[in-house]
Design an enzyme around this catalytic site. Structure first.
Site, PDB file in Angstrom:
ATOM      1  N   HIS A  37      -2.871  -2.177  13.962  1.00  0.00           N
ATOM      2  CA  HIS A  37      -2.890  -3.467  13.271  1.00  0.00           C
ATOM      3  C   HIS A  37      -3.348  -4.567  14.232  1.00  0.00           C
ATOM      4  O   HIS A  37      -2.541  -5.144  14.953  1.00  0.00           O
ATOM      5  CB  HIS A  37      -1.495  -3.796  12.749  1.00  0.00           C
ATOM      6  CG  HIS A  37      -0.936  -2.753  11.825  1.00  0.00           C
ATOM      7  ND1 HIS A  37      -0.469  -1.534  12.276  1.00  0.00           N
ATOM      8  CD2 HIS A  37      -0.788  -2.755  10.479  1.00  0.00           C
ATOM      9  CE1 HIS A  37      -0.062  -0.833  11.231  1.00  0.00           C
ATOM     10  NE2 HIS A  37      -0.231  -1.540  10.130  1.00  0.00           N
ATOM     11  N   LEU A 127      10.053  -3.476   7.799  1.00  0.00           N
ATOM     12  CA  LEU A 127      10.090  -4.947   7.848  1.00  0.00           C
ATOM     13  C   LEU A 127      11.465  -5.486   7.487  1.00  0.00           C
ATOM     14  O   LEU A 127      12.151  -4.954   6.620  1.00  0.00           O
ATOM     15  CB  LEU A 127       9.007  -5.511   6.923  1.00  0.00           C
ATOM     16  CG  LEU A 127       7.585  -5.278   7.446  1.00  0.00           C
ATOM     17  CD1 LEU A 127       6.551  -5.442   6.326  1.00  0.00           C
ATOM     18  CD2 LEU A 127       7.277  -6.224   8.590  1.00  0.00           C
ATOM     19  N   ASP A 166       5.233 -12.528   7.131  1.00  0.00           N
ATOM     20  CA  ASP A 166       5.449 -12.708   5.690  1.00  0.00           C
ATOM     21  C   ASP A 166       6.254 -11.550   5.108  1.00  0.00           C
ATOM     22  O   ASP A 166       7.145 -11.746   4.285  1.00  0.00           O
ATOM     23  CB  ASP A 166       4.091 -12.779   4.962  1.00  0.00           C
ATOM     24  CG  ASP A 166       3.283 -14.004   5.354  1.00  0.00           C
ATOM     25  OD1 ASP A 166       3.849 -15.107   5.359  1.00  0.00           O
ATOM     26  OD2 ASP A 166       2.088 -13.846   5.660  1.00  0.00           O
ATOM     27  N   ASN A 196       0.698 -16.384   7.816  1.00  0.00           N
ATOM     28  CA  ASN A 196      -0.773 -16.274   7.777  1.00  0.00           C
ATOM     29  C   ASN A 196      -1.299 -15.979   6.377  1.00  0.00           C
ATOM     30  O   ASN A 196      -2.484 -15.751   6.180  1.00  0.00           O
ATOM     31  CB  ASN A 196      -1.270 -15.228   8.793  1.00  0.00           C
ATOM     32  CG  ASN A 196      -0.770 -13.816   8.478  1.00  0.00           C
ATOM     33  OD1 ASN A 196      -0.387 -13.514   7.344  1.00  0.00           O
ATOM     34  ND2 ASN A 196      -0.771 -12.951   9.479  1.00  0.00           N
ATOM     35  N   HIS A 272      -5.608  -6.654   8.702  1.00  0.00           N
ATOM     36  CA  HIS A 272      -4.177  -6.363   8.861  1.00  0.00           C
ATOM     37  C   HIS A 272      -3.910  -5.008   9.516  1.00  0.00           C
ATOM     38  O   HIS A 272      -3.225  -4.952  10.535  1.00  0.00           O
ATOM     39  CB  HIS A 272      -3.476  -6.440   7.497  1.00  0.00           C
ATOM     40  CG  HIS A 272      -2.172  -5.722   7.467  1.00  0.00           C
ATOM     41  ND1 HIS A 272      -1.008  -6.292   7.923  1.00  0.00           N
ATOM     42  CD2 HIS A 272      -1.845  -4.461   7.091  1.00  0.00           C
ATOM     43  CE1 HIS A 272      -0.026  -5.416   7.825  1.00  0.00           C
ATOM     44  NE2 HIS A 272      -0.500  -4.295   7.322  1.00  0.00           N
ATOM     45  N   GLU A 421      25.750  -5.907   2.597  1.00  0.00           N
ATOM     46  CA  GLU A 421      25.749  -4.609   3.287  1.00  0.00           C
ATOM     47  C   GLU A 421      24.459  -4.375   4.060  1.00  0.00           C
ATOM     48  O   GLU A 421      24.471  -3.839   5.173  1.00  0.00           O
ATOM     49  CB  GLU A 421      25.957  -3.454   2.289  1.00  0.00           C
ATOM     50  CG  GLU A 421      27.308  -3.441   1.594  1.00  0.00           C
ATOM     51  CD  GLU A 421      27.346  -4.333   0.365  1.00  0.00           C
ATOM     52  OE1 GLU A 421      26.324  -4.966   0.043  1.00  0.00           O
ATOM     53  OE2 GLU A 421      28.410  -4.400  -0.288  1.00  0.00           O
ATOM     54  N   PHE A 446      28.227   2.396  -1.230  1.00  0.00           N
ATOM     55  CA  PHE A 446      27.280   1.339  -0.859  1.00  0.00           C
ATOM     56  C   PHE A 446      26.607   1.585   0.493  1.00  0.00           C
ATOM     57  O   PHE A 446      25.877   0.724   0.983  1.00  0.00           O
ATOM     58  CB  PHE A 446      27.967  -0.029  -0.897  1.00  0.00           C
ATOM     59  CG  PHE A 446      28.552  -0.365  -2.244  1.00  0.00           C
ATOM     60  CD1 PHE A 446      27.847  -0.095  -3.413  1.00  0.00           C
ATOM     61  CD2 PHE A 446      29.823  -0.924  -2.363  1.00  0.00           C
ATOM     62  CE1 PHE A 446      28.390  -0.371  -4.664  1.00  0.00           C
ATOM     63  CE2 PHE A 446      30.373  -1.202  -3.604  1.00  0.00           C
ATOM     64  CZ  PHE A 446      29.662  -0.931  -4.766  1.00  0.00           C
ATOM     65  N   HIS A 482      31.073   3.494  -8.618  1.00  0.00           N
ATOM     66  CA  HIS A 482      31.803   3.344  -7.361  1.00  0.00           C
ATOM     67  C   HIS A 482      32.190   4.687  -6.742  1.00  0.00           C
ATOM     68  O   HIS A 482      32.886   4.713  -5.729  1.00  0.00           O
ATOM     69  CB  HIS A 482      33.058   2.503  -7.580  1.00  0.00           C
ATOM     70  CG  HIS A 482      32.762   1.032  -7.669  1.00  0.00           C
ATOM     71  ND1 HIS A 482      31.832   0.534  -8.546  1.00  0.00           N
ATOM     72  CD2 HIS A 482      33.239  -0.035  -6.967  1.00  0.00           C
ATOM     73  CE1 HIS A 482      31.771  -0.780  -8.400  1.00  0.00           C
ATOM     74  NE2 HIS A 482      32.611  -1.148  -7.440  1.00  0.00           N
TER      75      HIS A 482
HETATM   76  C1  LIG Z   1      10.268  -2.059   4.655  1.00  0.00           C
HETATM   77  C2  LIG Z   1       8.798  -1.937   4.793  1.00  0.00           C
HETATM   78  N1  LIG Z   1       8.037  -1.877   3.694  1.00  0.00           N
HETATM   79  C3  LIG Z   1       6.711  -1.700   3.795  1.00  0.00           C
HETATM   80  C4  LIG Z   1       6.113  -1.591   5.011  1.00  0.00           C
HETATM   81  C5  LIG Z   1       4.630  -1.304   5.124  1.00  0.00           C
HETATM   82  N2  LIG Z   1       3.946  -2.507   5.629  1.00  0.00           N
HETATM   83  C6  LIG Z   1       3.642  -2.614   6.929  1.00  0.00           C
HETATM   84  S1  LIG Z   1       2.914  -4.072   7.265  1.00  0.00           S
HETATM   85  C7  LIG Z   1       2.968  -4.540   5.646  1.00  0.00           C
HETATM   86  C8  LIG Z   1       2.421  -5.864   5.212  1.00  0.00           C
HETATM   87  C9  LIG Z   1       2.977  -6.897   6.007  1.00  0.00           C
HETATM   88  O1  LIG Z   1       2.328  -8.100   5.862  1.00  0.00           O
HETATM   89  P1  LIG Z   1       2.746  -9.211   6.875  1.00  0.00           P
HETATM   90  O2  LIG Z   1       4.170  -9.056   7.141  1.00  0.00           O
HETATM   91  O3  LIG Z   1       2.288 -10.505   6.333  1.00  0.00           O
HETATM   92  O4  LIG Z   1       1.977  -8.827   8.191  1.00  0.00           O
HETATM   93  P2  LIG Z   1       0.492  -9.275   8.592  1.00  0.00           P
HETATM   94  O5  LIG Z   1      -0.394  -8.912   7.448  1.00  0.00           O
HETATM   95  O6  LIG Z   1       0.555 -10.720   8.827  1.00  0.00           O
HETATM   96  O7  LIG Z   1       0.208  -8.464   9.807  1.00  0.00           O
HETATM   97  C10 LIG Z   1       3.552  -3.569   4.878  1.00  0.00           C
HETATM   98  C11 LIG Z   1       3.773  -3.697   3.433  1.00  0.00           C
HETATM   99  C12 LIG Z   1       6.954  -1.661   6.135  1.00  0.00           C
HETATM  100  N3  LIG Z   1       6.472  -1.545   7.361  1.00  0.00           N
HETATM  101  N4  LIG Z   1       8.274  -1.860   5.996  1.00  0.00           N
END
Ligand SMILES: Cc1ncc(C[n+]2csc(CCOP(=O)(O)OP(=O)(O)O)c2C)c(N)n1
Length: 682
Positions: A37, A127, A166, A196, A272, A421, A446, A482
């Site tokens: 990336h 993320l 984001d 961005n 990206h 959680e 949970f 539960h």
């Molecule tokens: C929980 C999770 N869901 C999906 C992804 C797959 N994924 C990696 S980067 C991305 C997009 C992220 O966009 P952004 O956070 O804006 O990063 P940028 O494009 O600015 O590098 C996705 C969906 C991930 N890494 N983690």
């Protein structure tokens, strides 16, 4: 027109040279790996440069220096940004590792991994998890400062920064973690948000129109904006203002351009998650005024300047060491505790008050005995902190005579996560990565909400303890929503996880000891809501057998006809079934198997001694999914398990309704014996 290196060093301001070095290193590593990336590192390079160069108190020669500032790259996909910074500022991460970015065995894996790369504070990639970790780190700093600093004698005063994106902001966990950070007034926490407007599928406007500033103001954060990431001065100004804030965590919204400088990919999702491509790399380097054919180029001036971090760090560390020595002389008791935290050593006698529970047919719930055991340990381990997601009274996770960790009063050991959680899971990882021992509680059902963080705790080998109570359909009246069914088994599937489901109070004591002794494993304690008998250990085997995962709890006279394997609250059914079968002349061995993972670690001889392969008639009894038990009962064995969701009703009736009765266990034992006989005669 491409520049040559000499021109570049004289013509370009040093700052810009450094920024472009970070950018081009990241671009080249992704291009060489043909994977990765590049966009976010290109956009964020100026922010990273300002942070590392002008603010960060770290010591590249000593990446684990305890009072270092932490940086969490929550947007883990932008890993090359972090690797570039670590290499350039002098961590033990040679260029040869960057050249092997994303290859097997490289110290630069696709996403940053804790304990693979010096300077990487936590594993990120999913993320949202990183920013939750950063909240746990900020909580830890506040706790350590409150516990160890004495007036002007301060040994803890670091900051926690997180670089997020984001995607991080969209994830639910960011809401939970940020809300708690604001509530706790963690002013030592600074998030740099890379706004961005691009994510993987395209512009964020496809699915995201949050007013982030209002959102964070609503969480009581200090919110600052940098209109242009390339304006180093405004990045610096914002971080300086954030550092001056004493009441609130700070979010710096940085407007940047993904893929900055790429003539055809800037501001597009094409920048990206894929290499720019050879031609675009050249075109981008031309834009930066860089020699277009140079690869992994680190101009001497940039390299020298960024490596000044090493000397600065050594000085910072030496100053701190001097402070520490003085402080330790004045505070020897605290110094011993500090040593325990830094080295992971438990205090002498930490388990000396762990109770032994006398036999008691009525018994007590393992959540209750767990509380007694935990408290007997907590009083000797001052850095054992705990949290619960608003279920303290149900989980029985209260630490006696301890106060709550709260805004402005950070010495308490009781963390209150609220009903969060997911956030709790990520925050616990940040706490564990900071050296504190932490456990968190919620209902077992949970644990699903926490699973993303639990998986990362396993990858990172962090010794987090999960107190997951109400561990079966015996929850009763609350009904199927539960009542965990698939949970224990599915948690066993996570590599490195220790799932322990103790059968009585004394097994619970050993389970807790294992959790606290653990250095490299997360431990899940699956504890009952309902009372379970405390077994008479003069009649049955010692609960120390839990250490081996499974043990012969009660043997038959002579070779058994059948083995009954029980876990948790169902062990008692196996024990009673053994007696019933004995009355009918059937010899049954009872095996208690609270922890599959530990059993798997034992020698083949030990396993054979517990589950002799010659005895093929076997029954497993566990109020959870039967799927998976074939591993231990084999094809001729039977499982008294819970195939479907549970039901609402008094616990005893629900149990009976689904066949968790002694009679049913006896019937399954006979069936298995019959199956084995029939296959033998064929
Ligand atoms: C929980 C999770 N869901 C999906 C992804 C797959 N994924 C990696 S980067 C991305 C997009 C992220 O966009 P952004 O956070 O804006 O990063 P940028 O494009 O600015 O590098 C996705 C969906 C991930 N890494 N983690």
């Amino acid at each position: 027109m491409s520049a040559n290196v000499e021109q570049l060093e004289t013509a370009t301001a040093l700052d810009q040279l450094c920024v472009n070095t970070i950018r081009t290193l990241s671009i080249d590593a992704v291009q060489k790996a043909n994977s990765g990336h590049p966009g976010a590192p290109m956009g964020l390079a100026p922010v990273a440069y300002v942070l590392w160069d002008r603010f960060l108190r770290h010591s590249p020669a000593s990446p684990r220096w305890p009072n270092r500032d932490r940086v969490v790259l929550s947007a883990g996909h932008a890993s090359m940004l972090l690797y570039s910074m670590l290499h350039l500022t002098g961590y033990d991460l040679p260029l040869s590792e960057i050249e092997k970015f994303r290859q097997i065995g490289s110290k630069c894996p696709g996403h940053p991994e804790y304990s693979i790369t010096p300077g990487v504070e936590t594993t990120t990639g999913p993320l949202g998890q990183g920013i939750a970790n950063s909240v746990g780190m900020a909580i830890s700093e506040r706790w350590l400062a409150a516990h160890f600093n004495r007036g002007e004698d301060k040994i803890v005063d670091y900051r926690v920064y997180s670089i997020c994106s984001d995607g991080d902001m969209m994830e639910g966990i960011s809401h939970e973690a940020a809300a708690l950070a604001g509530h706790l007034k963690l002013s030592n926490l600074i998030w740099l948000y890379d706004s961005n407007h691009i994510s993987l599928d395209g512009p964020t406007t496809l699915a995201y129109s949050d007013d982030v500033e209002s959102r964070f103001k609503g969480y009581h954060w200090n919110v600052l904006t940098v209109e242009d990431a390339n304006n180093l001065q405004s990045v610096e100004d914002a971080i300086r203002v954030a550092q001056g804030e004493t009441e609130r965590p700070t979010l710096i919204i940085v407007h940047s351009h993904i893929g900055y400088g790429s003539p055809n990919k800037q501001d597009k999702s094409a920048a990206h998650g894929e290499p720019l491509g050879a031609e675009e790399v050249k075109a981008t380097k031309r834009f930066y005024g860089w020699p277009e054919d140079a690869q992994f180029l680190i101009p001497a001036a940039a390299g020298t300047h960024l490596r000044e971090a090493v000397a600065r760090g050594k000085k910072l560390e030496a100053d701190w060491n001097a402070r520490y020595e003085m402080w330790a002389k004045k505070n020897p008791v605290l110094a011993a505790q500090w040593d325990g935290i830094v080295t992971g050593k438990l205090p002498e006698g930490w388990d000396k008050d762990v109770p032994t529970f006398p036999a008691d047919a009525k018994g007590l719930a393992t959540r209750e005995s767990g509380n007694k055991v935990m408290n007997s340990i907590a009083k000797h381990v001052p850095w054992l902190v705990r949290g619960s997601a608003d279920l303290e009274s149900s989980n029985k996770t209260k630490i006696d005579s301890q106060t709550t960790f709260e805004a402005g009063s950070y010495g308490g050991r009781i963390l209150r996560f609220g009903v969060r959680e997911m956030g709790m899971g990520g925050i616990l990882n940040g706490i564990a990565a900071s050296g504190l021992r932490a456990f968190g509680g919620t209902f077992l059902v949970f644990s699903d909400y926490m699973r993303g963080a639990v998986r990362l705790a396993c990858i990172m080998e962090l010794p987090v303890t999960y107190v997951w109570t109400h561990d079966s359909i015996a929850v009763g009246e609350d009904g199927p929503t539960h009542e965990p069914v698939e949970h224990v088994m599915s948690l066993r599937l996570i590599p490195h996880m220790r799932v322990i489901r103790p059968a009585d109070a004394n097994e619970t004591a050993v389970a807790w000891k294992l959790a606290i002794e653990s250095i490299h494993h997360p431990t899940a304690l699956a504890l009952t809501r309902q009372a379970v008998p405390t077994f008479d250990r003069s009649r049955y085997a010692s609960a120390e057998g839990v250490r081996k995962g499974a043990y012969v709890f009660s043997d038959s006279q002579g070779t058994p006809d059948v083995i009954l394997i029980g876990t948790g609250s169902e062990l008692q059914l196996a024990v009673e079934a053994q007696e019933k079968l004995a009355a009918e002349g059937v010899k049954a061995r009872v095996v208690s198997m609270p922890c599959w993972d530990l059993f798997e670690e034992q020698s083949a001889e030990y396993k054979e001694s517990v589950l002799p392969s010659a005895v093929r008639a076997r029954v497993a009894v566990e109020a959870g999914t039967p799927i998976g038990w074939e591993r231990y009962v084999g094809l001729e064995g039977k499982v008294v398990g819970q195939k479907q969701f549970g039901a609402s009703g008094p616990a005893k009736e629900v149990f009976k309704h689904f066949g968790f009765t002694v009679e049913n266990v006896v019937a399954h034992a006979k069936e298995s014996i019959a199956v084995v006989k029939s296959t033998r005669t064929k």
